[in-house]
Motif scaffolding. Structure first.
Motif, PDB file in Angstrom:
ATOM      1  N   ILE A   1     -28.944 -39.609 -33.235  1.00  0.00           N
ATOM      2  CA  ILE A   1     -28.509 -38.440 -32.456  1.00  0.00           C
ATOM      3  C   ILE A   1     -26.988 -38.356 -32.469  1.00  0.00           C
ATOM      4  CG2 ILE A   1     -28.434 -37.413 -30.155  1.00  0.00           C
ATOM      5  CD1 ILE A   1     -31.168 -38.588 -29.613  1.00  0.00           C
ATOM      6  N   ASP A   2     -26.347 -39.506 -32.224  1.00  0.00           N
ATOM      7  CA  ASP A   2     -24.884 -39.554 -32.235  1.00  0.00           C
ATOM      8  C   ASP A   2     -24.344 -39.224 -33.620  1.00  0.00           C
ATOM      9  OD1 ASP A   2     -22.258 -40.070 -31.342  1.00  0.00           O
ATOM     10  OD2 ASP A   2     -22.383 -42.128 -32.053  1.00  0.00           O
ATOM     11  N   MET A   3     -25.007 -39.717 -34.651  1.00  0.00           N
ATOM     12  CA  MET A   3     -24.527 -39.472 -36.014  1.00  0.00           C
ATOM     13  C   MET A   3     -24.558 -37.985 -36.357  1.00  0.00           C
ATOM     14  SD  MET A   3     -25.992 -40.969 -39.619  1.00  0.00           S
ATOM     15  CE  MET A   3     -27.479 -39.951 -39.492  1.00  0.00           C
ATOM     16  N   ILE A   4     -25.646 -37.316 -36.026  1.00  0.00           N
ATOM     17  CA  ILE A   4     -25.771 -35.889 -36.350  1.00  0.00           C
ATOM     18  C   ILE A   4     -24.742 -35.065 -35.579  1.00  0.00           C
ATOM     19  CG2 ILE A   4     -27.262 -33.870 -36.150  1.00  0.00           C
ATOM     20  CD1 ILE A   4     -29.648 -35.718 -36.666  1.00  0.00           C
ATOM     21  N   ILE A   5     -24.668 -35.287 -34.269  1.00  0.00           N
ATOM     22  CA  ILE A   5     -23.735 -34.513 -33.447  1.00  0.00           C
ATOM     23  C   ILE A   5     -22.299 -34.805 -33.846  1.00  0.00           C
ATOM     24  CG2 ILE A   5     -22.888 -34.133 -31.093  1.00  0.00           C
ATOM     25  CD1 ILE A   5     -25.717 -34.629 -30.091  1.00  0.00           C
ATOM     26  N   SER A   6     -21.983 -36.073 -34.116  1.00  0.00           N
ATOM     27  CA  SER A   6     -20.615 -36.442 -34.489  1.00  0.00           C
ATOM     28  C   SER A   6     -20.212 -35.837 -35.830  1.00  0.00           C
ATOM     29  CB  SER A   6     -20.477 -37.969 -34.546  1.00  0.00           C
ATOM     30  OG  SER A   6     -20.666 -38.530 -33.268  1.00  0.00           O
ATOM     31  N   ARG A   7     -21.131 -35.817 -36.800  1.00  0.00           N
ATOM     32  CA  ARG A   7     -20.792 -35.253 -38.110  1.00  0.00           C
ATOM     33  C   ARG A   7     -20.545 -33.753 -37.995  1.00  0.00           C
ATOM     34  NH1 ARG A   7     -21.339 -40.023 -38.605  1.00  0.00           N
ATOM     35  NH2 ARG A   7     -19.314 -39.733 -37.618  1.00  0.00           N
ATOM     36  N   ILE A   8     -21.371 -33.060 -37.204  1.00  0.00           N
ATOM     37  CA  ILE A   8     -21.164 -31.619 -37.011  1.00  0.00           C
ATOM     38  C   ILE A   8     -19.839 -31.367 -36.302  1.00  0.00           C
ATOM     39  CG2 ILE A   8     -22.040 -29.562 -35.848  1.00  0.00           C
ATOM     40  CD1 ILE A   8     -24.871 -30.666 -36.255  1.00  0.00           C
ATOM     41  N   THR A   9     -19.544 -32.190 -35.309  1.00  0.00           N
ATOM     42  CA  THR A   9     -18.282 -32.049 -34.577  1.00  0.00           C
ATOM     43  C   THR A   9     -17.088 -32.264 -35.496  1.00  0.00           C
ATOM     44  OG1 THR A   9     -19.332 -32.841 -32.544  1.00  0.00           O
ATOM     45  CG2 THR A   9     -16.932 -32.922 -32.633  1.00  0.00           C
ATOM     46  N   GLU A  10     -17.172 -33.274 -36.340  1.00  0.00           N
ATOM     47  CA  GLU A  10     -16.075 -33.540 -37.277  1.00  0.00           C
ATOM     48  C   GLU A  10     -15.896 -32.398 -38.267  1.00  0.00           C
ATOM     49  OE1 GLU A  10     -17.198 -37.244 -38.946  1.00  0.00           O
ATOM     50  OE2 GLU A  10     -16.755 -38.394 -37.114  1.00  0.00           O
ATOM     51  N   ALA A  11     -16.996 -31.764 -38.655  1.00  0.00           N
ATOM     52  CA  ALA A  11     -16.894 -30.613 -39.556  1.00  0.00           C
ATOM     53  C   ALA A  11     -16.150 -29.465 -38.874  1.00  0.00           C
ATOM     54  CB  ALA A  11     -18.288 -30.168 -39.985  1.00  0.00           C
ATOM     55  N   PHE A  12     -16.441 -29.252 -37.589  1.00  0.00           N
ATOM     56  CA  PHE A  12     -15.720 -28.222 -36.842  1.00  0.00           C
ATOM     57  C   PHE A  12     -14.239 -28.568 -36.719  1.00  0.00           C
ATOM     58  CE2 PHE A  12     -19.761 -26.513 -35.752  1.00  0.00           C
ATOM     59  CZ  PHE A  12     -19.555 -25.260 -35.197  1.00  0.00           C
ATOM     60  N   LEU A  13     -13.958 -29.850 -36.472  1.00  0.00           N
ATOM     61  CA  LEU A  13     -12.573 -30.282 -36.273  1.00  0.00           C
ATOM     62  C   LEU A  13     -11.754 -30.227 -37.562  1.00  0.00           C
ATOM     63  CD1 LEU A  13     -13.143 -33.321 -33.883  1.00  0.00           C
ATOM     64  CD2 LEU A  13     -12.012 -31.161 -33.314  1.00  0.00           C
ATOM     65  N   ALA A  14     -12.427 -30.154 -38.696  1.00  0.00           N
ATOM     66  CA  ALA A  14     -11.708 -30.099 -39.970  1.00  0.00           C
ATOM     67  C   ALA A  14     -10.933 -28.804 -40.124  1.00  0.00           C
ATOM     68  CB  ALA A  14     -12.685 -30.270 -41.133  1.00  0.00           C
ATOM     69  N   MET A  15     -11.316 -27.773 -39.369  1.00  0.00           N
ATOM     70  CA  MET A  15     -10.628 -26.484 -39.452  1.00  0.00           C
ATOM     71  C   MET A  15      -9.796 -26.273 -38.189  1.00  0.00           C
ATOM     72  SD  MET A  15     -12.231 -22.665 -40.068  1.00  0.00           S
ATOM     73  CE  MET A  15     -12.973 -23.202 -41.618  1.00  0.00           C
ATOM     74  N   PRO A  16      -8.542 -25.834 -38.302  1.00  0.00           N
ATOM     75  CA  PRO A  16      -7.719 -25.583 -37.116  1.00  0.00           C
ATOM     76  C   PRO A  16      -8.385 -24.602 -36.155  1.00  0.00           C
ATOM     77  CG  PRO A  16      -6.369 -25.523 -39.092  1.00  0.00           C
ATOM     78  CD  PRO A  16      -7.797 -25.614 -39.546  1.00  0.00           C
ATOM     79  N   PHE A  17      -8.148 -24.813 -34.866  1.00  0.00           N
ATOM     80  CA  PHE A  17      -8.813 -24.047 -33.815  1.00  0.00           C
ATOM     81  C   PHE A  17      -8.673 -22.539 -34.016  1.00  0.00           C
ATOM     82  CE2 PHE A  17      -8.084 -21.802 -29.762  1.00  0.00           C
ATOM     83  CZ  PHE A  17      -9.361 -21.881 -29.215  1.00  0.00           C
ATOM     84  N   LEU A  18      -7.445 -22.055 -34.171  1.00  0.00           N
ATOM     85  CA  LEU A  18      -7.225 -20.611 -34.247  1.00  0.00           C
ATOM     86  C   LEU A  18      -7.795 -20.021 -35.526  1.00  0.00           C
ATOM     87  CD1 LEU A  18      -6.081 -18.194 -32.794  1.00  0.00           C
ATOM     88  CD2 LEU A  18      -3.857 -18.656 -33.841  1.00  0.00           C
ATOM     89  N   ILE A  19      -7.695 -20.765 -36.637  1.00  0.00           N
ATOM     90  CA  ILE A  19      -8.251 -20.274 -37.901  1.00  0.00           C
ATOM     91  C   ILE A  19      -9.763 -20.126 -37.788  1.00  0.00           C
ATOM     92  CG2 ILE A  19      -8.527 -20.751 -40.350  1.00  0.00           C
ATOM     93  CD1 ILE A  19      -5.685 -20.037 -39.508  1.00  0.00           C
TER      94      ILE A  19
END
Length: 289
Positions: A120-138
């Motif tokens: 569960i942690d692995m799936i949520i963390s990987r998705i979160t990291e994918a989101f974090l790869a792009m700057p917030f405003l972009i």
């Protein structure tokens, strides 16, 4: 366990100490006063004796501030003060509701990730990291462009873009809290995972989440102004501070007040939320009690 129970059993004392600490923080009080002022004015907009924010007058185009129009008029002769007040409703609502979206979705996901760990942690963390790869405003701009230009879609885009921050905070707090003795004690007497997360994990992660939410509202207001400036947020003729700046950029030399008022309002509100967030961080820091 006993110390924690005693600490949690006296919410009145804790809230009283917190309020005294907040009152002692002058910067936080200034921030709170700024927020209360803008929120009150925006809520009272329908009751205030001000001009129609959509009513134009060809005889009053780009008039300088005067007694009749204290903030001047815009390129279509509309009263700037009225548009500022009604625009506050859109800008503040976008900040608050965007953060509400991020909190409502992000906190439960973070708790699940931190508490259970494993796949569960692995799936949520990987998705979160994918989101974090792009700057917030972009990311907010990309999502708003995909969803279509409107204030509602801008709120959704900003909320989804802020989601990773709340997932990470909740996850980290849940990982730390689940190893505490009182959680182990609750588990040993047979409490289920749902009861432990709702009674012990969630209440204890609220302070950092509240601080982050306050600070993120300021970021969300800037993001909404940016999206509206680009034509992806509030759509004309409805006012918002970002869309007003978009129009004002064409008349900086002829009518500078068209940019000064919305720009100044964004600056003050953002400062207010940042000052309040810093004050809440001091108040809610358990090491300071």
């Amino acid at each position: 366990m006993t110390a924690l129970s005693t600490h949690l059993a006296d919410p009145t004392s804790r809230s009283g100490r917190g309020w005294r600490k907040l009152k002692a923080n002058k910067a936080a009080l200034v921030g709170l006063a700024i927020i209360i002022f803008f929120v009150t004015v925006s809520l009272l907009a329908p009751l205030l004796p001000i001009a129609d924010p959509l009513a134009s007058s060809w005889s009053a185009i780009r008039k300088a501030p005067s007694l009749a129009n204290p903030f001047g008029t815009d390129d279509l002769g509309r009263d700037m003060m009225s548009r500022m007040i009604w625009g506050a409703r859109a800008s503040l609502a976008s900040g608050i509701f965007s953060v509400a979206i991020a909190t409502i979705i992000g906190v439960p996901l973070g708790i699940l990730s931190g508490y259970f760990g494993g796949w569960i942690d692995m799936i949520i963390s990987r998705i979160t990291e994918a989101f974090l790869a792009m700057p917030f405003l972009i990311m907010a701009i990309a999502l708003a462009a995909f969803l279509g230009p409107s204030l509602t879609n801008a709120m959704i885009a900003i909320g989804l873009s802020a989601l990773p921050t709340f997932i990470r905070i909740s996850r980290g707090q849940a990982m730390a809290i689940k190893t505490e003795e009182y959680v182990e004690g609750a588990r040993s007497i047979g409490l289920g995972h749902g009861a432990i997360m709702s009674r012990y994990i969630f209440p204890n992660i609220l302070p950092p989440v509240l601080v982050q939410a306050t600070l993120t509202v300021a970021t969300a207001i800037i993001a909404e102004a940016s999206l509206s400036f680009l034509g992806l947020g509030q759509q004309p003729p409805a006012p918002s501070w970002g869309s007003m700046l978009n129009v004002a950029k064409n008349f900086l030399s002829q009518a500078p007040w068209m940019a000064i008022w919305p720009g100044g309002a964004i600056f003050l509100v953002v400062i207010g939320f940042n000052l309040l967030g810093d004050g809440l961080r001091d108040v809610l820091d358990p090491r300071s009690h």
